[in-house]
Design an enzyme around this catalytic site. Structure first.
Site, PDB file in Angstrom:
ATOM      1  N   HIS A  17      55.462  32.096  27.689  1.00 57.17           N
ATOM      2  CA  HIS A  17      56.064  33.336  28.202  1.00 57.17           C
ATOM      3  C   HIS A  17      57.565  33.151  28.418  1.00 57.17           C
ATOM      4  O   HIS A  17      58.372  33.992  28.019  1.00 57.17           O
ATOM      5  CB  HIS A  17      55.449  33.730  29.556  1.00 57.17           C
ATOM      6  CG  HIS A  17      54.020  34.132  29.509  1.00 57.17           C
ATOM      7  ND1 HIS A  17      53.076  33.588  30.354  1.00 57.17           N
ATOM      8  CD2 HIS A  17      53.361  35.041  28.749  1.00 57.17           C
ATOM      9  CE1 HIS A  17      51.900  34.155  30.116  1.00 57.17           C
ATOM     10  NE2 HIS A  17      52.047  35.031  29.130  1.00 57.17           N
ATOM     11  N   ARG A  91      51.361  34.631  18.828  1.00 57.14           N
ATOM     12  CA  ARG A  91      50.937  33.255  18.597  1.00 57.14           C
ATOM     13  C   ARG A  91      50.190  33.113  17.282  1.00 57.14           C
ATOM     14  O   ARG A  91      50.260  32.085  16.628  1.00 57.14           O
ATOM     15  CB  ARG A  91      50.027  32.779  19.730  1.00 57.14           C
ATOM     16  CG  ARG A  91      50.727  32.666  21.058  1.00 57.14           C
ATOM     17  CD  ARG A  91      49.728  32.423  22.146  1.00 57.14           C
ATOM     18  NE  ARG A  91      48.846  33.600  22.205  1.00 57.14           N
ATOM     19  CZ  ARG A  91      47.947  33.812  23.137  1.00 57.14           C
ATOM     20  NH1 ARG A  91      47.762  32.946  24.076  1.00 57.14           N
ATOM     21  NH2 ARG A  91      47.198  34.902  23.114  1.00 57.14           N
ATOM     22  N   SER A 129      47.759  31.938  29.394  1.00 52.89           N
ATOM     23  CA  SER A 129      47.406  31.802  30.808  1.00 52.89           C
ATOM     24  C   SER A 129      45.953  31.354  30.954  1.00 52.89           C
ATOM     25  O   SER A 129      45.628  30.568  31.848  1.00 52.89           O
ATOM     26  CB  SER A 129      47.618  33.126  31.538  1.00 52.89           C
ATOM     27  OG  SER A 129      48.978  33.478  31.534  1.00 52.89           O
TER      28      SER A 129
END
Length: 164
Positions: A17, A91, A129
């Site tokens: 991030h 990603r 996350s």
């Protein structure tokens, strides 16, 4: 002034991030890191205020970055703030499929919205996350996955006591 919004749940914020936020801050006059709510995800581990505090801590040196939260449509937030660009990190191809659909929906809801995709750095391609939470829940070392400024806060919340 070119204002961009970098939305996400950031539960917790990762080095991936932070990479996208830093790069966006070089491309736009102002970047709003928006802690948003995804009703399709499980309940957040960190409160909205905690997530905002973590992002503020790790972006302290980025003068054109501000942190906000919003529980509504991203297109509406753009209209409210005068932002015209949504910055999303990618990603993998699977990220693109979902984010492309969202970009088209946001464009339909607010014609002034443009979405910019930034590919993640190679070392962060696996990072999310969810990965951080999974590794931490087993007591694994997450120091290479999250900014050092917030490592202890994350460990204190996610690491299970050794006797469990």
């Amino acid at each position: 002034m070119r204002i961009a919004v970098c939305p996400g749940s950031f539960d917790p914020v990762t080095l991936g991030h932070l990479d996208i936020i830093e790069r966006a801050s070089k491309l736009f006059d102002k970047v709003i890191v928006l802690v948003s709510f995804n009703r399709n995800k499980n309940k957040a581990v960190f409160s909205t205020n905690e997530r905002m505090e973590m992002i503020i801590a790790v972006t302290e040196g980025l003068d054109n970055v501000v942190v906000d939260c919003y529980d509504g449509l991203l297109a509406d937030y753009l209209k409210m703030t005068g932002a015209e660009v949504i910055v999303k990190g990618l990603r993998a191809v699977s990220d693109f499929e979902y984010e492309f659909q969202m970009a088209l929906a946001n464009k339909r809801l607010f014609g002034g919205a443009e979405t910019v995709f930034l590919t993640t750095a190679g070392e962060n391609m696996f990072l999310s996350s969810s990965v951080v939470k999974e590794i931490a829940s087993f007591g694994g070392d997450i120091s290479g996955f999250v900014p050092p400024e917030i490592l202890e806060m994350i460990k204190n919340r996610l690491y299970l006591p050794a006797d469990k």
